[in-house]
Scaffold this active site. Structure first.
Site, PDB file in Angstrom:
ATOM      1  N   TYR A 165      -2.376   1.210  -4.074  1.00  0.00           N
ATOM      2  CA  TYR A 165      -2.228   0.620  -2.894  1.00  0.00           C
ATOM      3  C   TYR A 165      -0.492   1.499  -2.693  1.00  0.00           C
ATOM      4  O   TYR A 165      -0.148   1.772  -2.130  1.00  0.00           O
ATOM      5  CB  TYR A 165      -2.610  -0.222  -2.322  1.00  0.00           C
ATOM      6  CG  TYR A 165      -2.292  -0.776  -1.118  1.00  0.00           C
ATOM      7  CD1 TYR A 165      -2.987   0.016   0.518  1.00  0.00           C
ATOM      8  CD2 TYR A 165      -1.205  -1.333  -0.509  1.00  0.00           C
ATOM      9  CE1 TYR A 165      -3.356  -0.521   1.515  1.00  0.00           C
ATOM     10  CE2 TYR A 165      -1.008  -1.830   1.067  1.00  0.00           C
ATOM     11  CZ  TYR A 165      -1.962  -1.121   1.355  1.00  0.00           C
ATOM     12  OH  TYR A 165      -2.064  -1.379   3.396  1.00  0.00           O
ATOM     13  N   ASP A 166       0.206   1.046  -3.426  1.00  0.00           N
ATOM     14  CA  ASP A 166       1.753   0.824  -3.257  1.00  0.00           C
ATOM     15  C   ASP A 166       2.870   2.308  -3.087  1.00  0.00           C
ATOM     16  O   ASP A 166       3.061   2.494  -2.428  1.00  0.00           O
ATOM     17  CB  ASP A 166       2.407  -0.221  -4.029  1.00  0.00           C
ATOM     18  CG  ASP A 166       2.300  -1.584  -4.265  1.00  0.00           C
ATOM     19  OD1 ASP A 166       1.444  -1.963  -3.182  1.00  0.00           O
ATOM     20  OD2 ASP A 166       2.438  -2.881  -4.857  1.00  0.00           O
TER      21      ASP A 166
END
Length: 345
Positions: A165-166
């Site tokens: 995600y990051d």
């Protein structure tokens, strides 16, 4: 945006609901000729919500089943504004679906940006493009970078359980910035900080829905950590105003923190606040307890603090969040009282 065409991806999600309903409400009350023609893309991985299905009777609304990890529709029309909000956002779920999460935030935004660029070359409307990034792009900021400004470069693992995600959000931002620079497009980025409120499903597996699930099951509220991580929480109505402001007023190729500066509270303090509100308004008799999570990666790379510096959004956009934490938490609890069942988020 009056009289323009708008595309929203991820319209069936938590923030998507508010983005869509804001436009629908505008169309109900605007002058003739000022309505916004809205199209929504979603893959309906969580099902087709009743509220979204009902909107298909609206002549200014079009709903398309579209997986943003796949090619865009061949006959896709042009849009003056685009908002890319399609992504899994709950850590418990994006860690189960890391490839899908990366595809939506990298392949998805890449294909939309290319569509936006082609429109520009054809002389069609390209008034604004908004990419939903995340405060997660900062990782676990160093103490001297809290509150965290947009200029902070981040302290992020590229291989940890949250990296899907990051890092996808970080690369999505890089795509946006370079499309803005190379092609002169009005592409902007929003970095949400802990949005909450009615509509965030009780099955979402983030802290506030978990607390609500325990309360309405008549159990003690379970903290799956020592409760020390600190956050500021932004009520969804304040946040959505900020996102539309970034879309129409933000500077091309730039990112904006959307959240609140304070209060910065620990997760344990939020749990106690929620329990106190439930006791006062819902006849709840439980308390806060600490429980070990069954997930061994539950706390890996979890930021110890998350608090935005929003001076840029205030000065550039006139952004001014106003809903207090206590008021927002109470509104949210009352909503959960009537929405205790939901499919997995």
């Amino acid at each position: 945006m009056a009289g323009k065409r708008l595309l929203i991806t991820g319209g069936a999600g938590f923030l998507g609901y508010y983005l869509v309903q804001s436009v629908v409400e505008w169309n109900r009350h605007c002058r003739k000729g000022d309505s916004i023609e809205l199209e929504v893309f979603d893959n309906f991985s969580r099902g087709l919500p009743d509220w979204l299905e009902a909107l298909q009777r609206d002549s200014q609304f079009t709903l398309v089943r579209q997986d943003m990890a796949k090619a865009l529709p061949d006959q896709m029309g042009s849009f003056d504004f685009m908002i890319h909000a399609a992504s899994i956002a709950s850590p418990s779920y994006y860690r189960k679906h890391p490839i899908e999460t990366m595809d939506a935030n990298v392949s998805g935004v890449r294909s939309l940006l290319e569509q936006f660029r082609q429109q520009s070359e054809l002389g069609q409307g390209t008034a604004g493009f908004l990419f939903f990034s995340s405060s997660e792009i900062y990782g676990d900021p160093t103490p001297d970078a809290v509150p965290t400004p947009e200029t902070y470069r981040g302290n992020v693992s590229c291989t940890g359980p949250r990296a899907c995600y990051d890092e996808a959000k970080r690369f999505g931002e890089t795509l946006c910035v370079n499309f803005a620079r190379q092609f002169g497009l009005p592409v902007k980025v929003a970095r949400p900080f802990n949005n909450y409120g009615p509509g965030l499903k009780i099955t979402d597996r983030r802290a506030l829905p978990d607390f609500a699930r325990d309360i309405f099951a008549g159990r003690d509220v379970a903290l799956l950590s020592n409760g020390s991580p600190r956050r500021t929480f932004c009520y969804v109505a304040d946040a959505v105003i900020g996102y539309f402001k970034v879309l129409v007023k933000g500077k091309a190729g730039e990112a904006y923190n959307i959240g609140v500066e304070g209060p910065e509270v620990s997760i344990a303090e939020v749990a106690e606040k929620v329990v106190a509100l439930a006791r006062n308004h819902l006849e709840y008799e439980g308390r806060v307890t600490q429980v070990r999570s069954d997930d061994p990666d539950y706390l890996v790379d979890n930021p110890s603090r998350r608090c935005p510096d929003i001076r840029k959004a205030r000065s550039d956009l006139g952004y001014a969040p106003s809903v207090s934490l206590d008021d927002g938490l109470l509104r949210t609890l009352l909503w959960y009282q009537d929405n205790q069942q939901a499919e997995d988020a």
